[in-house]
Write an enzyme that holds these catalytic residues in place. Structure first.
Site, PDB file in Angstrom:
ATOM      1  N   GLU A   1      77.227  20.539  47.278  1.00  0.00           N
ATOM      2  CA  GLU A   1      76.086  19.910  46.588  1.00  0.00           C
ATOM      3  C   GLU A   1      76.456  18.606  45.877  1.00  0.00           C
TER       4      GLU A   1
ATOM      5  N   TYR B   1      79.056  18.117  43.884  1.00  0.00           N
ATOM      6  CA  TYR B   1      79.752  18.294  42.590  1.00  0.00           C
ATOM      7  C   TYR B   1      81.227  17.894  42.717  1.00  0.00           C
TER       8      TYR B   1
ATOM      9  N   ARG C   1      82.267  27.695  48.032  1.00  0.00           N
ATOM     10  CA  ARG C   1      80.989  27.132  48.529  1.00  0.00           C
ATOM     11  C   ARG C   1      81.277  25.758  49.115  1.00  0.00           C
TER      12      ARG C   1
ATOM     13  N   HIS D   1      73.078  16.630  45.842  1.00  0.00           N
ATOM     14  CA  HIS D   1      71.855  16.515  45.034  1.00  0.00           C
ATOM     15  C   HIS D   1      71.239  15.124  45.132  1.00  0.00           C
TER      16      HIS D   1
ATOM     17  N   ARG E   1      68.453  12.098  49.926  1.00  0.00           N
ATOM     18  CA  ARG E   1      67.001  11.842  49.941  1.00  0.00           C
ATOM     19  C   ARG E   1      66.324  12.616  51.071  1.00  0.00           C
TER      20      ARG E   1
ATOM     21  N   GLN F   1      58.174  25.413  41.148  1.00  0.00           N
ATOM     22  CA  GLN F   1      57.364  25.067  39.972  1.00  0.00           C
ATOM     23  C   GLN F   1      57.831  25.738  38.681  1.00  0.00           C
TER      24      GLN F   1
ATOM     25  N   CYS G   1      59.366  32.360  37.414  1.00  0.00           N
ATOM     26  CA  CYS G   1      58.917  32.294  38.795  1.00  0.00           C
ATOM     27  C   CYS G   1      57.396  32.273  38.830  1.00  0.00           C
TER      28      CYS G   1
ATOM     29  N   LYS H   1      52.469   4.662  38.498  1.00  0.00           N
ATOM     30  CA  LYS H   1      52.887   5.122  39.830  1.00  0.00           C
ATOM     31  C   LYS H   1      52.109   6.381  40.222  1.00  0.00           C
TER      32      LYS H   1
ATOM     33  N   TRP I   1      58.928  13.592  44.503  1.00  0.00           N
ATOM     34  CA  TRP I   1      59.491  12.525  45.357  1.00  0.00           C
ATOM     35  C   TRP I   1      59.294  12.845  46.840  1.00  0.00           C
TER      36      TRP I   1
HETATM   37  P1  FAD Z   1      40.588  30.315  41.704  1.00  0.00           P
HETATM   38  O1  FAD Z   1      41.741  30.294  42.604  1.00  0.00           O
HETATM   39  O2  FAD Z   1      39.649  29.171  41.773  1.00  0.00           O
HETATM   40  O3  FAD Z   1      39.789  31.667  41.966  1.00  0.00           O
HETATM   41  C1  FAD Z   1      38.561  31.934  41.379  1.00  0.00           C
HETATM   42  C2  FAD Z   1      37.825  32.986  42.196  1.00  0.00           C
HETATM   43  O4  FAD Z   1      36.663  33.407  41.494  1.00  0.00           O
HETATM   44  C3  FAD Z   1      37.361  32.488  43.543  1.00  0.00           C
HETATM   45  O5  FAD Z   1      37.855  33.328  44.568  1.00  0.00           O
HETATM   46  C4  FAD Z   1      35.839  32.538  43.457  1.00  0.00           C
HETATM   47  O6  FAD Z   1      35.248  32.879  44.699  1.00  0.00           O
HETATM   48  C5  FAD Z   1      35.635  33.638  42.414  1.00  0.00           C
HETATM   49  N1  FAD Z   1      34.324  33.567  41.693  1.00  0.00           N
HETATM   50  C6  FAD Z   1      33.845  32.519  40.984  1.00  0.00           C
HETATM   51  N2  FAD Z   1      32.646  32.863  40.418  1.00  0.00           N
HETATM   52  C7  FAD Z   1      32.391  34.140  40.784  1.00  0.00           C
HETATM   53  C8  FAD Z   1      31.317  35.056  40.503  1.00  0.00           C
HETATM   54  N3  FAD Z   1      30.293  34.737  39.731  1.00  0.00           N
HETATM   55  N4  FAD Z   1      31.387  36.294  41.053  1.00  0.00           N
HETATM   56  C9  FAD Z   1      32.443  36.658  41.833  1.00  0.00           C
HETATM   57  N5  FAD Z   1      33.465  35.830  42.110  1.00  0.00           N
HETATM   58  C10 FAD Z   1      33.446  34.592  41.586  1.00  0.00           C
HETATM   59  N6  FAD Z   1      48.670  25.471  42.434  1.00  0.00           N
HETATM   60  C11 FAD Z   1      49.984  25.573  42.375  1.00  0.00           C
HETATM   61  O7  FAD Z   1      50.500  26.176  41.441  1.00  0.00           O
HETATM   62  N7  FAD Z   1      50.789  25.058  43.341  1.00  0.00           N
HETATM   63  C12 FAD Z   1      50.294  24.416  44.395  1.00  0.00           C
HETATM   64  O8  FAD Z   1      51.058  23.949  45.254  1.00  0.00           O
HETATM   65  C13 FAD Z   1      48.907  24.293  44.504  1.00  0.00           C
HETATM   66  N8  FAD Z   1      48.354  23.655  45.547  1.00  0.00           N
HETATM   67  C14 FAD Z   1      47.012  23.580  45.630  1.00  0.00           C
HETATM   68  C15 FAD Z   1      46.455  22.935  46.716  1.00  0.00           C
HETATM   69  C16 FAD Z   1      45.074  22.856  46.844  1.00  0.00           C
HETATM   70  C17 FAD Z   1      44.507  22.132  48.021  1.00  0.00           C
HETATM   71  C18 FAD Z   1      44.234  23.440  45.869  1.00  0.00           C
HETATM   72  C19 FAD Z   1      42.738  23.370  46.002  1.00  0.00           C
HETATM   73  C20 FAD Z   1      44.782  24.056  44.769  1.00  0.00           C
HETATM   74  C21 FAD Z   1      46.166  24.126  44.638  1.00  0.00           C
HETATM   75  N9  FAD Z   1      46.767  24.724  43.546  1.00  0.00           N
HETATM   76  C22 FAD Z   1      48.116  24.846  43.476  1.00  0.00           C
HETATM   77  C23 FAD Z   1      45.964  25.185  42.398  1.00  0.00           C
HETATM   78  C24 FAD Z   1      45.788  26.696  42.386  1.00  0.00           C
HETATM   79  O9  FAD Z   1      45.327  27.137  43.627  1.00  0.00           O
HETATM   80  C25 FAD Z   1      44.831  27.045  41.258  1.00  0.00           C
HETATM   81  O10 FAD Z   1      45.346  26.587  40.050  1.00  0.00           O
HETATM   82  C26 FAD Z   1      44.604  28.535  41.169  1.00  0.00           C
HETATM   83  O11 FAD Z   1      44.086  29.031  42.367  1.00  0.00           O
HETATM   84  C27 FAD Z   1      43.650  28.871  40.036  1.00  0.00           C
HETATM   85  O12 FAD Z   1      43.535  30.250  39.990  1.00  0.00           O
HETATM   86  P2  FAD Z   1      42.260  30.998  39.407  1.00  0.00           P
HETATM   87  O13 FAD Z   1      42.467  32.414  39.736  1.00  0.00           O
HETATM   88  O14 FAD Z   1      42.065  30.619  37.998  1.00  0.00           O
HETATM   89  O15 FAD Z   1      41.011  30.400  40.188  1.00  0.00           O
HETATM   90  P1  NAP Z   2      44.517  16.615  38.685  1.00  0.00           P
HETATM   91  O1  NAP Z   2      45.933  16.774  38.974  1.00  0.00           O
HETATM   92  O2  NAP Z   2      44.045  16.677  37.293  1.00  0.00           O
HETATM   93  O3  NAP Z   2      44.105  15.204  39.307  1.00  0.00           O
HETATM   94  C1  NAP Z   2      42.816  14.714  39.244  1.00  0.00           C
HETATM   95  C2  NAP Z   2      42.775  13.278  39.779  1.00  0.00           C
HETATM   96  O4  NAP Z   2      41.470  12.806  39.656  1.00  0.00           O
HETATM   97  C3  NAP Z   2      43.664  12.336  39.023  1.00  0.00           C
HETATM   98  O5  NAP Z   2      44.318  11.506  39.957  1.00  0.00           O
HETATM   99  C4  NAP Z   2      42.724  11.541  38.151  1.00  0.00           C
HETATM  100  O6  NAP Z   2      43.291  10.265  38.068  1.00  0.00           O
HETATM  101  C5  NAP Z   2      41.413  11.591  38.908  1.00  0.00           C
HETATM  102  N1  NAP Z   2      40.247  11.673  38.045  1.00  0.00           N
HETATM  103  C6  NAP Z   2      40.047  12.393  36.913  1.00  0.00           C
HETATM  104  N2  NAP Z   2      38.820  12.226  36.421  1.00  0.00           N
HETATM  105  C7  NAP Z   2      38.186  11.372  37.256  1.00  0.00           C
HETATM  106  C8  NAP Z   2      36.888  10.802  37.284  1.00  0.00           C
HETATM  107  N3  NAP Z   2      35.975  11.072  36.340  1.00  0.00           N
HETATM  108  N4  NAP Z   2      36.605   9.959  38.276  1.00  0.00           N
HETATM  109  C9  NAP Z   2      37.493   9.664  39.239  1.00  0.00           C
HETATM  110  N5  NAP Z   2      38.740  10.167  39.259  1.00  0.00           N
HETATM  111  C10 NAP Z   2      39.085  11.015  38.294  1.00  0.00           C
HETATM  112  O7  NAP Z   2      43.659  17.643  39.490  1.00  0.00           O
HETATM  113  P2  NAP Z   2      43.647  18.093  40.997  1.00  0.00           P
HETATM  114  O8  NAP Z   2      44.323  17.134  41.899  1.00  0.00           O
HETATM  115  O9  NAP Z   2      42.218  18.424  41.259  1.00  0.00           O
HETATM  116  O10 NAP Z   2      44.486  19.417  40.991  1.00  0.00           O
HETATM  117  C11 NAP Z   2      44.006  20.563  40.271  1.00  0.00           C
HETATM  118  C12 NAP Z   2      45.149  21.370  39.811  1.00  0.00           C
HETATM  119  O11 NAP Z   2      45.759  21.990  40.926  1.00  0.00           O
HETATM  120  C13 NAP Z   2      46.160  20.472  39.158  1.00  0.00           C
HETATM  121  O12 NAP Z   2      46.170  20.683  37.775  1.00  0.00           O
HETATM  122  C14 NAP Z   2      47.440  20.821  39.812  1.00  0.00           C
HETATM  123  O13 NAP Z   2      48.382  21.293  38.868  1.00  0.00           O
HETATM  124  C15 NAP Z   2      47.132  21.937  40.793  1.00  0.00           C
HETATM  125  N6  NAP Z   2      47.791  21.570  42.043  1.00  0.00           N
HETATM  126  C16 NAP Z   2      49.110  21.627  42.078  1.00  0.00           C
HETATM  127  C17 NAP Z   2      49.778  21.260  43.195  1.00  0.00           C
HETATM  128  C18 NAP Z   2      51.267  21.320  43.243  1.00  0.00           C
HETATM  129  O14 NAP Z   2      51.850  20.918  44.231  1.00  0.00           O
HETATM  130  N7  NAP Z   2      51.939  21.825  42.248  1.00  0.00           N
HETATM  131  C19 NAP Z   2      49.078  20.806  44.302  1.00  0.00           C
HETATM  132  C20 NAP Z   2      47.707  20.747  44.226  1.00  0.00           C
HETATM  133  C21 NAP Z   2      47.071  21.118  43.074  1.00  0.00           C
HETATM  134  P3  NAP Z   2      42.673   9.053  37.224  1.00  0.00           P
HETATM  135  O15 NAP Z   2      42.054   9.675  36.017  1.00  0.00           O
HETATM  136  O16 NAP Z   2      43.820   8.155  36.955  1.00  0.00           O
HETATM  137  O17 NAP Z   2      41.687   8.425  38.137  1.00  0.00           O
HETATM  138 FE1  SF4 Z   3      58.358  29.128  43.288  1.00  0.00          FE
HETATM  139 FE2  SF4 Z   3      59.220  31.405  42.163  1.00  0.00          FE
HETATM  140 FE3  SF4 Z   3      60.226  30.669  44.469  1.00  0.00          FE
HETATM  141 FE4  SF4 Z   3      60.804  29.281  42.241  1.00  0.00          FE
HETATM  142  S1  SF4 Z   3      61.369  31.366  42.704  1.00  0.00           S
HETATM  143  S2  SF4 Z   3      60.301  28.470  44.226  1.00  0.00           S
HETATM  144  S3  SF4 Z   3      58.875  29.447  41.147  1.00  0.00           S
HETATM  145  S4  SF4 Z   3      58.087  31.205  44.066  1.00  0.00           S
END
Ligand code: FAD
Ligand code: NAP
Ligand code: SF4
Length: 684
Positions: free
Chosen positions: A175, A177, A225, A263, A266, A350, A364, A576, A587
């Site tokens: 890695e 080191y 290692r 580490h 890239r 994460q 985790c 950025k 990155w």
């Molecule tokens: P949700 O996942 O939104 O679940 C809510 C559930 O409630 C849904 O199934 C909905 O159908 C249900 N519901 C709502 N209202 C009602 C009702 N009245 N009756 C019955 N059911 C209802 N997070 C990460 O940590 N890492 C990632 O890499 C990551 N990548 C993502 C990529 C994408 C494209 C997206 C969209 C999200 C990503 N996230 C990621 C974010 C992550 O998925 C959310 O933060 C997480 O799913 C939130 O969990 P939650 O249970 O609060 O809500």
């Molecule tokens: P987010 O990370 O909060 O990003 C929202 C984006 O929308 C920002 O770029 C913001 O930038 C822009 N924005 C906010 N208000 C706005 C407005 N009124 N008009 C126009 N642009 C606006 O949210 P997200 O991308 O929806 O993701 C949701 C959550 O899912 C995040 O909190 C993230 O942690 C999680 N997630 C995580 C991963 C992961 O890989 N870990 C991947 C996907 C999602 P500006 O305000 O600068 O425009």
């Molecule tokens: Fe994600 Fe947990 Fe695996 Fe780390 S150990 S990479 S937090 S699932």
């Protein structure tokens, strides 16, 4: 936890993985090593907590564990204050850990990690005074006496490991080191007996192993290692790797473990977008060159992958690290023929590496109890309650499973026809295929649990009477960015694109560059996911056979597939793009999109959407107005809590628990949703 009545039939499914390994003076019960991870636990000096972390994994059946890297001296510590066995008290403390592991039937080796120029401090030392690109500190070049001191300190650390009751030590030679830094001219420009020819450059690692073996005797596991593919310019050749492996064996190593990439490389090596077992072919090349066992590693996260790796003759053992944060009972569940109940590591980094690199305790995403074994404990509930949970996203699912495990009677509702919530969109993104396995795991775990699941049910406040506790986990709704013209037919939301697979034009502007904006961009520029095709992935990132090119770096560099669309990613903030993405993975997302020529523009004002595209301007004075000509505009402007049900309940005088996105949408991710859900269930 394993259900009591499961059949122990895993041996027939994974005969290679579960076969014992005889090391002569000691026997390993299977072919699974828990690789070294820096969790931050040792630095807490709460030795009961450290011991419980390792003992929990020993009880889960892993054959041998390697601790996080212990510094051999102050200058070699990864950061100031890094843990090590410096005093008699340190040895006594580590004995608490090794005793607890042995009581649990496990074996544990201590990793000795000298960081060399990667040590984060002005005292750092290295073969030559060449600064690393990932550290602000220029190392001091060691003189001959200084080198002798470093060897002596590393050997002393190995001896102290034995005194502390460890079954072995892993000498960290990969890695990038300290020991690795001696091997290559990239970092070793010495002209004395420790530099110049390869024989001279490998003298230090070999001397360390030779002297360590002499100091601890024959009946102590010594793992070396070894960096099999450096992934840096001027890295080792394959002949050098083989020469070192043979020399390390002759010097007294018991086992050779694999390191992949420095580490500072890239090229991603463990992130979720790296294909499973992406580098086991490299380790395989060493098989037959030495007679001691060889361990392979990186992106092995299921028993089947581990079994396949061994069946294919890639190694004698497999190392998995993060999968043991995700599920301490990984081996026990494989043995029991219950692999589908293993909580899968999705390689997101994460809660583990991103925490480590932010100075926070590791945990985790899928298992918040990891590194919190003494604090987050799911005890049997004193009074079982009836619990309604609305929303089967990660927040609701984790609450339901943990509450049911405690003995509560849980009803879980979702309006969708499937569980998983937003995870079902995440899993569509190229490079995020591991989310498929996570949703599958939740299916299996629910089926095994006592949770009553009701899908396709939009729950109202009136439906939620008669429960002792009501938990609202209804997630989020997309934020409305209120841009003029956003109602036009050329505008879609990320939900239209990812969930409903709406047709998207060739030229696309994405409004919002958070995690979802980046993911949508990846989705729109990629045809076939390289994560599912190892050759394509190796070509994309410029990884070649180290036998044909030094360090495994292709001279032509990364060669990605052409983008399937022309995408512009925008945000209002003048900084950025992707700054808020994961510390250890941001990155990679940026580099992947840059390779596909995605335009990234910050500091914009969204003026208007027309049939011709998106009109933007820049800065407070709305300078430089211009039209970005695109066919489709995708809104990824963040999210707001979906609280309508919670509000309706409160209006009726019911006080629900509100978790996940329904509680707080800002900076929500699955890590917070699962952690909050599990912790709530622990207290119900
Ligand atoms: P949700 O996942 O939104 O679940 C809510 C559930 O409630 C849904 O199934 C909905 O159908 C249900 N519901 C709502 N209202 C009602 C009702 N009245 N009756 C019955 N059911 C209802 N997070 C990460 O940590 N890492 C990632 O890499 C990551 N990548 C993502 C990529 C994408 C494209 C997206 C969209 C999200 C990503 N996230 C990621 C974010 C992550 O998925 C959310 O933060 C997480 O799913 C939130 O969990 P939650 O249970 O609060 O809500
Ligand atoms: P987010 O990370 O909060 O990003 C929202 C984006 O929308 C920002 O770029 C913001 O930038 C822009 N924005 C906010 N208000 C706005 C407005 N009124 N008009 C126009 N642009 C606006 O949210 P997200 O991308 O929806 O993701 C949701 C959550 O899912 C995040 O909190 C993230 O942690 C999680 N997630 C995580 C991963 C992961 O890989 N870990 C991947 C996907 C999602 P500006 O305000 O600068 O425009
Ligand atoms: Fe994600 Fe947990 Fe695996 Fe780390 S150990 S990479 S937090 S699932």
């Amino acid at each position: 936890m394993l259900p009591a009545n499961v059949e122990r039939d895993g041996m027939s499914n994974y005969p290679h993985l579960l076969a014992p390994l005889d090391l002569g003076f000691t026997k390993l019960k299977n072919r699974v090593l828990m690789g070294s991870m820096h969790t931050g636990l040792e630095e807490t000096r709460d030795w009961n907590r450290v011991a419980e972390f390792y003992a929990t994994r020993a009880r889960g059946g892993v054959a041998l564990m390697v601790t996080g890297g212990m510094a051999p001296n102050k200058e070699g510590g990864v950061f100031p204050g890094a843990a090590g066995l410096f005093t008699t008290e340190d040895i006594t403390n580590h004995k608490i850990v090794t005793d607890r592991v042995h009581e649990a039937g496990g074996k544990i080796a201590m990793q000795v990690l000298h960081a060399g120029r990667y040590a984060y401090g002005p005292e750092c030392v290295a073969p030559s005074d060449i600064k690393s690109p990932i550290s602000p500190f220029k190392p001091k070049a060691l003189d001959a006496q200084g080198i002798e001191k470093q060897i002596a300190d590393i050997v002393t650390a190995v001896v102290r490991a034995r005194e502390a009751g460890y079954d072995g030590a892993e000498i960290m030679g990969s890695e990038g080191y300290f020991l690795n830094q001696f091997l290559v001219t990239h970092t070793n420009r010495r002209e004395d007996e420790w530099g110049g020819s390869y024989e001279n450059r490998m003298r230090l690692p070999v001397e360390v192993v030779r002297r360590a073996r002499a100091a601890v005797g024959q009946d102590f596991i010594l793992i070396y290692r070894l960096s099999m593919i450096d992934l840096i310019p001027n890295g080792s050749t394959w002949d050098e790797v083989v020469t070192l492996a043979k020399a390390v064996e002759a010097a007294g190593a018991t086992i050779i473990n694999t390191g992949i990439g420095w580490h500072e490389a890239r090229i991603p090596t463990i992130a979720t977008s790296v294909p499973r077992r992406a580098f086991t072919w490299v380790t395989k090349k060493l098989m037959g060159e030495v007679s001691i066992p060889i361990i392979t590693s990186n992106r092995i996260n299921t028993p089947q992958v581990g079994e396949d790796v061994l069946t294919d003759g890639c190694a004698d053992m497999v190392s998995m690290a993060r999968p043991f944060l995700a599920d301490p009972d990984f081996v026990a569940k494989a043995q029991a023929g219950k692999a589908e109940l293993i909580t899968p590591c999705i390689a997101c980094n994460q809660a583990c590496l991103d925490h480590t690199f932010s100075g926070k305790m590791s945990s985790c995403l899928v298992n918040p109890a990891a590194c919190h074994e003494t604090e987050l404990v799911l005890t049997n509930a004193a009074t079982p309650k009836s619990v309604a949970i609305v929303g089967a996203g990660p927040a609701g699912l984790s609450t339901a499973l943990a509450a049911a495990q405690r003995g509560h009677k849980v009803s879980l509702f979702d309006k969708a026809d499937e569980i998983g919530g937003q995870l079902n969109m995440a899993k569509q993104v190229p490079g995020k295929e591991e989310f498929v396995g996570l949703v599958d795991y939740y299916h299996a775990a629910l089926a095994e649990s006592s949770v009553s699941l009701f899908l396709g049910q939009t729950v109202t406040a009136d439906d939620l009477t008669g429960f002792d506790d009501v938990i609202i986990a209804t997630g989020v709704m997309p934020r409305d960015p209120q841009i003029a013209g956003q109602d036009g037919p050329n505008v879609l939301s990320y939900i239209d694109v990812l969930r409903h697979k709406a047709p998207v034009g060739q030229r696309v502007a994405i409004i919002g560059a958070g995690g979802i904006g980046f993911d949508v961009a990846e989705f729109l520029v990629t045809n076939d996911s390289p994560t599912e095709d190892l050759d394509a992935w190796l070509t994309e990132w410029g990884v070649g056979d180290p036998q044909n090119m030094r360090g495994g770096i292709r001279p032509e560099g990364p060669q990605p597939e052409a983008a399937t669309r022309q995408v512009t990613l925008l945000q209002r903030k003048a900084q950025k793009l992707g700054k808020g993405l994961g510390k250890t993975t941001g990155w990679i997302h940026r580099a992947a999109l840059q390779m596909k020529d995605v335009q990234m523009i910050g500091g914009v004002n969204y003026e208007e959407i027309t049939k011709d595209g998106l009109r933007v301007s820049f800065g407070e004075t709305r300078d430089d107005p211009q039209l970005i000509e695109v066919d489709t505009i995708v809104l990824c402007a963040g999210q707001l809590p979906e609280r309508s049900l919670a509000d309706a309940l409160i209006a009726k005088g019911v006080t629900p628990h509100i978790i996940g996105g329904a509680d707080k949408a800002a900076e929500l991710d699955a890590k917070r949703a699962i952690d909050q859900g599990t912790r709530l269930a622990a207290q119900l």
